[in-house]
Design a protein around this motif. Structure first.
Motif, PDB file in Angstrom:
ATOM      1  N   ASN A 169       9.996  -1.682  12.875  1.00 41.60           N
ATOM      2  CA  ASN A 169      11.449  -1.015  13.017  1.00 41.60           C
ATOM      3  C   ASN A 169      12.532  -2.158  14.051  1.00 41.60           C
ATOM      4  N   TRP A 222      -4.407  -1.360  -1.193  1.00 38.92           N
ATOM      5  CA  TRP A 222      -3.158  -2.156   0.053  1.00 38.92           C
ATOM      6  C   TRP A 222      -2.497  -1.149   0.588  1.00 38.92           C
ATOM      7  N   TRP A 259       4.515  -0.308  13.403  1.00 34.20           N
ATOM      8  CA  TRP A 259       5.235   0.059  13.388  1.00 34.20           C
ATOM      9  C   TRP A 259       6.650   0.195  14.488  1.00 34.20           C
ATOM     10  N   ARG A 290      -5.328   4.754   2.106  1.00 31.83           N
ATOM     11  CA  ARG A 290      -5.986   4.571   0.982  1.00 31.83           C
ATOM     12  C   ARG A 290      -6.584   3.057   1.018  1.00 31.83           C
ATOM     13  N   PHE A 297       7.103   2.755   1.968  1.00 36.08           N
ATOM     14  CA  PHE A 297       5.353   3.132   1.299  1.00 36.08           C
ATOM     15  C   PHE A 297       4.366   2.396   2.039  1.00 36.08           C
ATOM     16  N   LEU A 298       4.233   1.149   2.803  1.00 30.48           N
ATOM     17  CA  LEU A 298       3.325   0.702   3.565  1.00 30.48           C
ATOM     18  C   LEU A 298       3.123   1.785   4.478  1.00 30.48           C
ATOM     19  N   ASP A 299       3.387   2.247   5.128  1.00 29.18           N
ATOM     20  CA  ASP A 299       3.403   3.379   6.040  1.00 29.18           C
ATOM     21  C   ASP A 299       3.202   4.631   5.860  1.00 29.18           C
ATOM     22  N   LYS A 323       2.334   5.648   3.242  1.00 29.27           N
ATOM     23  CA  LYS A 323       0.987   5.831   2.358  1.00 29.27           C
ATOM     24  C   LYS A 323       1.033   6.252   1.213  1.00 29.27           C
ATOM     25  N   PRO A 324       1.673   6.827   0.704  1.00 30.88           N
ATOM     26  CA  PRO A 324       1.793   7.289  -0.894  1.00 30.88           C
ATOM     27  C   PRO A 324       0.583   6.797  -1.567  1.00 30.88           C
ATOM     28  N   LEU A 351       9.124   6.669  11.433  1.00 24.99           N
ATOM     29  CA  LEU A 351       8.741   5.345  12.348  1.00 24.99           C
ATOM     30  C   LEU A 351       7.758   4.902  10.931  1.00 24.99           C
ATOM     31  N   ASN A 352       7.905   4.891   9.688  1.00 23.54           N
ATOM     32  CA  ASN A 352       6.933   5.035   8.344  1.00 23.54           C
ATOM     33  C   ASN A 352       7.581   4.529   7.220  1.00 23.54           C
TER      34      ASN A 352
END
Lengths: 323, 757
Positions: free
Chosen positions: A125, A235, A121, A232, B672-674, B676-677, B668-669
């Motif tokens: 970022n 994905w 990240w 999860r 949706f990827l980081d 993580k819903p 930092l997140n």
């Protein structure tokens, strides 16, 4: 995203001729599932994109002398569903089937999957880290839950590919072309550690294109599995994954390949785990020992120590499922 | 769209099942959300946002951006009104930024890419200021200050009853524990969006809002408009969960740009902007001390909470009312410090502070019950408030009211039976071999609902069709359907004859909007009133035609009939065409609760989990959500609300924490990827069992209670309690990660082997 020029080459040679001497000024795009995200986030701002997914030199799954030749532009979905790959290199089909989502597997290619950039990240970022030409890894003293426990430093990214550990387990070879010159690199040597090159994840030169993967058939009588742990259920990239392939004869492991994903800056061949297994019966004791050996030398960061027992468990279970 | 037959003989529409009346429009795309709307000449806007958590802008040069072809307007904080946005300390844009992602300039251009490019041409000089992210740190002497009057916004609902110190002395056992819920994403699928159109002095705005009238109030203030010169339309809204309950900066930015450019402007947030700047769910850190007697009664409870409001939020932001309305507690004190810090701005999110309070309180109660060797369910049944118990009517905690129509015990008993509470292993973690351990947990919750002003208008056309207008919105709760069903029930006109105009301030009377369990109970009562008004007018018109008194008439299936006389009847369409004028009925209500009576909407959740002790994975095997829903208006929608809210609550146990780097304050997140819903693969709806406990309200239309918030509350506490029951590991911070579970199980390598940065 910024403007860029877009030229559609007719041949591999055309495509390669458009590449320059430095990374990122001209970028290849196949499925685009990673490249477009990088462009939209301004991580890279190329002057030109060169599409390669349509090139006929990059297509097809064909038999070879030792196994299969898989064109770099082959879709992950096609690899996951290919009967011949399921038969001859089942661990690769399993790994391809674990990538992202059905949408991503139907756009993403095998070549792109092994060449994708890190999901760290800080990199995503746009922190001025090693991968962006800087001299710091921000995860080292930062939020490093998802970072490397093995082979880390000076960068602590993990390699995000699912197919790469499977290809290492199979002992694949990467065919690379610069248009005028071709070379073959064993896949284990294709990926680099940050100590070898903190800026890049592989040995690909700016003017080179991955054209094909030569994948030997899995040894006769071998069994294989790809296991992926995620936050999860889909994905997601691996917290830890393992491509395991073993051959058992007369109740004794003759040969073992155990390669980890999500825990090191490159697909990590757990040689100690393989050694711990060979010559033993494949059972709870040997699988547990292999799991422990797999994380030998692990140096977790402040927030990712959980990956050590997680990796042990994943390796053990993957092996036991093959018993 | 046939509604199934009603089981209740006196009701024809209310209580049935059926799809949303706008379901086909929504799934086929004919329903127009703000982002779908295109106006001639419309420009597209992008916002320039702060990369720093706290800074003063000492220089800004927009000339290069203005010179870029395609750019039609550039605005900065210098162009923004110096008025706080409704319910906040925030100006729409300011020369001092207080969180990463705060906007301070914006561009409108002919297309998004041009606007994006223009942003990168704006040159800004920042003077960076010290920043603080933790609410307790922010209250310490010497902490960086966000505002001249300090970082403490104030205390929310400080309650003191009896003496907690006395109560702890008297208690047989006292424990103190600390719980934390981090800043979490709120979950709207549709990001914030606004389209501004100026026609002379009149502003028309399409926006994704829960309360069009609050946006209306803010716009009239920001631009000094008369009420008539401002129209807000939020016809279809893709989720709000509280983040759209107050006006947001995006609306004013769009209107400022449109005014400057002289053209309509659309501003739609990207997903990243939606996460960084949507006023998300606030962090709460709770110090909970509880004392109990050997007879299982709760003698004393002391709650000290630090609420991280983020930079500006100043409206709501306290814990809920579990301590005062759910349990009988002799000595009680709650202190809630609402603190400003330099993290993303926050606001109410589904349940506001209820899920956090439920996590803290129902965890600490579970902890002490386990320590005392009590069955946690028996412990709760011993202490929950029942009908006739005293409860506070106001905010002080003084118990000046009486609880009525309370269904907590019903929810607990029905939920426990459905899950099989008696299967629970009384000794946590005991007797389980192998890597996978199962455990059972529960949590109880409650909330109020239905406050504030609401209005609706019902019009019967000459052909007997009905147009119903209201200015609250259907944010996915199905209110367009349930409100229509209420009017349909009252009038005796089938649902198929209805058209609804939702969320339009020009078409409908004032309404506070859709939040806080209020739409059905408040707008619903206004709709009921407006429909009754219409019905009386229909009877008045039909009486002479049928040679009967109005009081003798009834209407069913759009036919006016004389009761007890099968011969005398007339179709509504004929009554209307003979009358020759349409009928308009209106309804306006204020508040739903009266007198000494206090009515709440409780619920109880039960869960069985499987914890993988080797991988740290927590899997939900079975989940039961039992809620007091009053009279269900549409059972399908009730179940949908309960199921969706339950899954949203479970999502908080798995991920969705916004992760900030303490070194620079950046999130930092924000994707949706980081973040993580969960996806459909994580929480299988088939393992979630819904129990809608029919327990009629004294106030809501046909006895309905509001319930949208509640299913979101108990998930964190119920799952934490079940993980404890499975493993003996107590988790006091959400989400419950692999790291937390494995660390709790003591399977990590010794710390000496850990190489720290």
């Amino acid at each position: 995203m910024d403007n860029f020029s877009y030229a559609r080459p007719a041949t591999l040679r055309d495509a390669a001729s458009q590449l320059g001497r430095e990374h990122n000024r001209v970028m290849l795009i196949a499925g685009g599932t990673d490249v477009l995200g990088e462009l939209k986030d301004h991580l890279r701002e190329p002057e030109r994109l060169v599409p390669i997914r349509h090139l006929k030199e990059l297509q097809g799954i064909r038999p070879s002398r030792t196994g299969l030749r898989i064109g770099a532009a082959t879709l992950l979905a096609d690899i996951a569903e290919s009967d011949v790959i399921r038969q001859q290199a089942p661990v690769l089909a399993m790994a391809a089937g674990k990538v992202g989502t059905p949408q991503i597997r139907n756009m993403g290619t095998i070549g792109g999957n092994i060449c994708q950039r890190p999901r760290c990240w800080y990199y995503r970022n746009n922190y001025p880290c090693f991968k962006h030409g800087g001299n710091t890894c921000f995860s080292a003293a930062g939020e490093n839950d998802f970072h490397a426990i093995l082979e880390g430093g000076p960068s602590f990214i993990v390699h995000p590919s699912d197919t790469a550990p499977a290809l290492v387990a199979l002992g694949a070879t990467v065919r690379i072309s610069s248009g005028s010159r071709e070379r073959s690199v064993p896949i284990a040597e294709f990926f680099v550690t940050p100590r070898q090159d903190a800026r890049r994840e592989n040995v690909l030169q700016p003017n080179e294109i991955v054209t094909e993967l030569e994948v030997p058939s899995a040894p006769a009588g071998s069994k294989a599995i790809y296991v992926k742990e995620m936050v999860r259920e889909m994905w997601d990239f691996a917290l830890c994954s393992v491509a395991a392939m073993v051959t058992v004869q007369n109740g004794v492991v003759q040969n073992a390949r155990i390669v980890l994903g999500g825990v090191a800056p490159r697909p990590y061949r757990a040689a100690a785990a393989e050694t711990a297994l060979v010559g033993k019966a494949l059972d709870e004791a040997s699988a547990t020992a292999a799991g422990e050996a797999a994380v030998q030398g692990a140096r977790p960061l402040a927030k990712n120590a959980y990956k050590v027992p997680l990796t042990q468990a994943v390796v053990k279970r993957a092996l036991l499922s093959l018993a | 769209m046939a509604q199934q037959q009603n089981q209740n003989a006196t009701l024809n529409v209310v209580g049935t099942r059926g799809p949303n009346i706008d379901a086909i429009a929504r799934v086929t795309g004919t329903a127009k959300y703000t982002g779908d709307i295109e106006l001639p000449g419309m420009l597209h806007a992008r916002v320039l946002r702060s990369p720093h958590p706290h800074a003063r802008i000492v220089g800004i040069d927009t000339s290069k951006a203005e010179a870029l072809p395609g750019v039609k307007a550039v605005i900065t904080y210098k162009d923004a009104p110096k008025l706080p946005i409704w319910g906040s300390r925030q100006f729409v844009m300011n020369d001092r930024v207080r969180f990463v992602g705060e906007g301070f300039a914006a561009v409108a251009a002919t297309d998004l890419e041009t606007a994006d490019r223009a942003l990168r041409l704006i040159q800004v000089q920042f003077e960076q200021l010290p920043f603080v992210m933790d609410p307790e740190e922010a209250l310490k002497p010497g902490a960086p200050q966000l505002f001249p009057d300090g970082n403490l916004e104030g205390q929310a609902r400080a309650v003191t009853r009896g003496s907690v110190e006395q109560g702890f002395k008297e208690s047989d056992r006292v424990i103190e524990r600390v719980y934390r819920c981090p800043t979490m994403w709120s979950g709207s699928m549709e990001p914030h969006a606004a389209i501004a159109l100026w026609e002379g002095a009149k502003l028309t705005m399409w926006c994704s809002a829960q309360s069009p009238n609050r946006v209306h109030m803010n716009m009239t203030q920001q631009f000094d408009l008369s009420d008539a010169n401002c129209r807000i339309i939020s016809s279809y809204v893709g989720g709000g969960f509280g983040t759209k309950s107050a006006p947001h900066v995006d609306e004013t930015i769009a209107a400022l740009l449109a005014k400057k450019a002289g053209r309509p402007v659309k501003l739609q947030y990207t997903r990243e902007e939606e996460i960084l700047d949507s006023n998300t769910r606030f962090e709460v850190k709770m110090y909970m001390r509880v004392g109990v007697m050997k007879d299982m009664s709760i003698r004393a409870l002391d709650v000290r909470a630090y609420i991280n409001q983020g930079a500006y939020h100043s409206r709501l932001g306290g814990l809920g009312n579990h301590a005062t309305h759910l349990y009988n507690i002799t000595h009680l004190r709650t202190q809630q410090f609402r603190v400003h810090t330099n993290i993303a701005n926050t606001g109410p999110t589904r349940g506001v502070g209820d899920p956090q309070e439920c996590f803290g309180l129902d965890s600490v109660l579970d902890e002490i019950a386990n320590e005392m060797g009590w069955d946690p369910m028996a412990f709760r049944l011993k202490n929950i408030k029942r009908n006739g118990d005293p409860v506070p009517r106001g905010q002080t905690g003084v118990e000046d009211g009486v609880l009525i129509n309370q269904g907590a015990e019903l929810c607990i008993n029905q939920g426990a039976a459905r899950l099989g509470w008696n299967r629970r292993n009384p000794t946590p973690g005991a007797g389980q071999s192998g890597p996978k351990a199962r455990g059972i947990g529960m949590a109880v919750t409650e909330r109020g609902g239905g406050a504030g002003l609401a209005g609706a208008e019902v019009k019967i056309n000459l052909d007997g069709s009905v147009v119903m207008s209201f200015a609250s919105t259907d944010i996915g709760t199905g209110s367009r359907t349930t409100l229509s069903m209420i009017a349909s029930e009252v009038l005796g006109v089938p649902l198929s004859k209805f058209l609804t105009v939702a969320g339009d301030t020009e078409a409908a009377p004032y309404d506070g909007g859709s939040q806080g369990n209020r739409t059905l109970q408040s707008t619903g009562r206004a709709v009921e009133q407006a429909a009754r008004d219409c019905l009386q007018q229909v009877f008045a018109a039909a009486a002479p035609l049928l040679k009967a008194m109005p009081a003798e008439l009834e209407m069913r299936d759009s036919v006016v009939r004389v009761r007890g006389d099968a011969q005398r009847m007339m179709a509504l369409s004929e009554v209307m065409s003979r009358r020759g004028r349409s009928i308009v009925g209106d309804g306006n209500v204020a508040g739903a609760q009266t007198g000494m009576n206090v009515e709440r909407t409780p619920g109880a959740h039960f869960v069985e989990v499987e914890v993988d002790r080797e991988t740290g994975k927590v899997r939900i095997l079975k989940y039961v959500s039992a809620h007091d829903v009053g009279q269900p208006i549409n059972l399908t929608i009730v179940e949908n609300q309960l199921e969706g809210g339950t899954i949203q609550g479970l999502a908080l146990t798995q991920a969705e924490e916004m992760r900030f780097d303490p070194r620079d304050g950046k999130c930092l997140n924000a994707n949706f990827l980081d973040l993580k819903p969960p996806t459909m693969m994580d929480f299988d709806p088939r393992v979630i069992d819904i129990i809608a406990v029919d327990n009629k309200s004294a106030f809501g239309p046909f006895g309905a209670k509001g319930l949208g918030e509640n299913p979101n509350h108990p998930g964190m506490a119920a799952v934490a309690n079940a993980i404890y029951n499975a493993t003996g590991v107590r988790l006091r911070e959400v989400p419950f990660t692999r790291a937390d579970v494995l660390q709790g199980l003591g399977q990590q390598r010794p710390a000496a082997q850990t190489a720290r940065g």
